[in-house]
Enzyme design. Structure first.
Site: not given
Ligand code: EPU
Length: 433
Positions: A22-23, A93, A117, A122-126, A307, A329, A399
């Site tokens: 999926k991811n 997401r 979820c 869950r910010p996207i600042d990075q 996960d 995480i 999903r």
């Molecule tokens: N984070 C920030 N800023 C950012 C991005 C992330 O602070 O700009 C923080 C998050 O809040 C979190 C940590 O960094 O505390 C890691 O987040 P990450 O960005 O790695 O997660 P993601 O990209 O939002 C993906 C998967 C998730 C999985 C995580 C960690 C997708 C669509 N989602 O999420 O998958 O938990 O990586 O491996 O790829 C799932 O499949 O059930 C699922 C939630």
């Protein structure tokens, strides 16, 4: 109400075929927008998240056709800039990858903030930091993200991620592929799906190196061309069946996997006394008569994946002794604990730590699927509980797990699906398309 109705007490036996990751798929589909030509993608999982993304691409002008259930062709040659469809973007997401792919392809993107979820903030600042470094002007207003490449095209840059982020790493990779010059992502995430995205992009003519390490180098190219790519198997789907086999004391051959990707999960399962035999593309999992307690902490890959945390939460309710899970995480990924308590689990949560008093017999109850993996965990709990468990909000589970009930029932589970026609009409429209 849409529900899974589970009669507990099954012991899982047999073989299960794991679907595409999926991811990986949810990044590769948006990345296909960069390609002028036909991308044939094999091993696409049939889940509602991929359906939603394919619908979004179609609305942007892509031609999408199914050659078989798991093979699609995406042709984005004639897409042109338009705002992404907000109602669909909000659902998932991974819609954040449209920011990178639209910026890379068109030099502009207007999208909603992503859904998905809810595990706390869950910010996207990075992601935004990376796009800005590549020369995009970005603002977030009223839940929308507005992004424009200042010079019409992004340019290569050095980006250091302050937090190891799967999404930010992949989004910046996607944006950088057609940028002018070289991009270096430091402190990058190393998950298998990051390597898979890089391999997909390279097979379409990109120049991405170092994926799977913490430094990824991307030399921008002028154009990507069509090609054929096969998505890797889903590590988390495989891990979920491994836990299901262990929890029910069964014996299941998990097929179509990459054992290397399963090492963190296998290691912790072995600590519980579960026996795992490794083959080239399969694992045989034998549940023990009595499970041992363990401690675990979730971490970025190659650490133990967040996960898989809820599924292990259920397993450790059955293990003898006290287990401790530390969530490394997310701030809030223990919401499922309240549901497990309804089934007789004894778990104390303090912030990111859960202490599980194991050795319990779970009893069936009406429970919610709080999110995708929590939902899968409740299904495992329902299979080991005595009596009947009714799980609602099952759209979360659909999903991310292809034919979950069908695969589990083929292994001997007793799960019925009850769809409420009105409630599920819109959710299922995506799964069927
Ligand atoms: N984070 C920030 N800023 C950012 C991005 C992330 O602070 O700009 C923080 C998050 O809040 C979190 C940590 O960094 O505390 C890691 O987040 P990450 O960005 O790695 O997660 P993601 O990209 O939002 C993906 C998967 C998730 C999985 C995580 C960690 C997708 C669509 N989602 O999420 O998958 O938990 O990586 O491996 O790829 C799932 O499949 O059930 C699922 C939630």
């Amino acid at each position: 109400m849409d529900q899974y109705i589970i009669r507990g007490g099954a012991t899982l036996h047999g073989e299960v075929e794991i679907s595409g990751a999926k991811n990986a798929a949810v990044a590769i589909i948006p990345a296909a927008l960069l390609v002028k030509g036909v991308c044939r993608i094999e091993n696409i999982p049939q889940i509602s998240d991929t359906d939603t993304l394919l619908t979004i691409l179609t609305q942007l002008g892509a031609r999408v056709s199914y050659l078989s259930k798991s093979t699609i062709e995406i042709d984005c040659t004639d897409t042109r800039y338009q705002d992404a469809p907000y109602d669909l973007m909000r659902k998932i997401r991974a819609s954040y990858y449209l920011i990178g792919s639209m910026l890379g392809r068109f030099g502009s993107a207007k999208t909603t903030m992503p859904g998905g979820c809810n595990f706390g903030v869950r910010p996207i600042d990075q992601h935004i930091k990376g796009m800005r470094a590549l020369g995009a002007e970005i603002s977030v207003k009223n839940g929308f993200v507005y992004a424009d490449a200042i010079d019409g095209r992004l340019h290569g840059a050095r980006v250091y991620l302050d937090k190891v982020s799967v999404g930010a790493t992949m989004n910046i990779m996607i944006a950088a592929v057609l940028a002018e010059g070289r991009t270096i992502i430091e402190n990058a995430a190393r998950e298998p799906h990051i390597v898979d995205l890089a391999n997909f992009l390279n097979s379409m003519g990109a120049d991405v190196r170092g994926a799977g390490t913490d430094t990824i180098k991307i030399n921008g190219v002028e154009e990507l061309h069509g090609g054929t790519y096969t998505i890797i198997p889903d590590q988390i789907e495989a891990g979920t069946y491994m836990v299901a086999a262990a929890a029910t004391g069964g014996e299941v051959l998990i097929k179509n996997i990459i054992p290397k990707h399963m090492e963190g999960i296998s290691a912790k399962l072995r600590e519980t006394g579960t026996v795992i035999e490794e083959f080239e593309e399969a694992l045989l999992v034998k549940g023990p008569t009595s499970l041992r307690r363990i401690n675990l902490k979730t971490m970025p890959y190659p650490g133990f994946p967040t996960d898989m945390q809820p599924q292990f939460g259920v397993l450790l309710c059955l293990a003898n002794g006290t287990s401790v899970i530390t969530e490394g995480i997310y701030d809030n990924r223990f919401k499922y604990v309240n549901e497990l308590r309804k089934m007789g689990a004894e778990i104390q949560v303090d912030g990111r730590v859960a202490v599980i008093d194991g050795g319990r017999r779970l009893t069936g109850a009406p429970v919610h699927a709080c999110d995708l993996r929590a939902g899968a965990a409740m299904v495992i709990a329902g299979m080991v509980a005595s009596g009947v468990t009714e799980i609602d909000d099952i759209h979360f589970i659909e999903r991310g797990y292809e034919r979950f009930v069908e695969k589990l029932n083929a292994l001997g589970a007793d799960i019925q699906v009850h769809y409420d026609e009105e409630e599920s009409a819109s959710a299922r429209a995506f799964s069927i398309s």
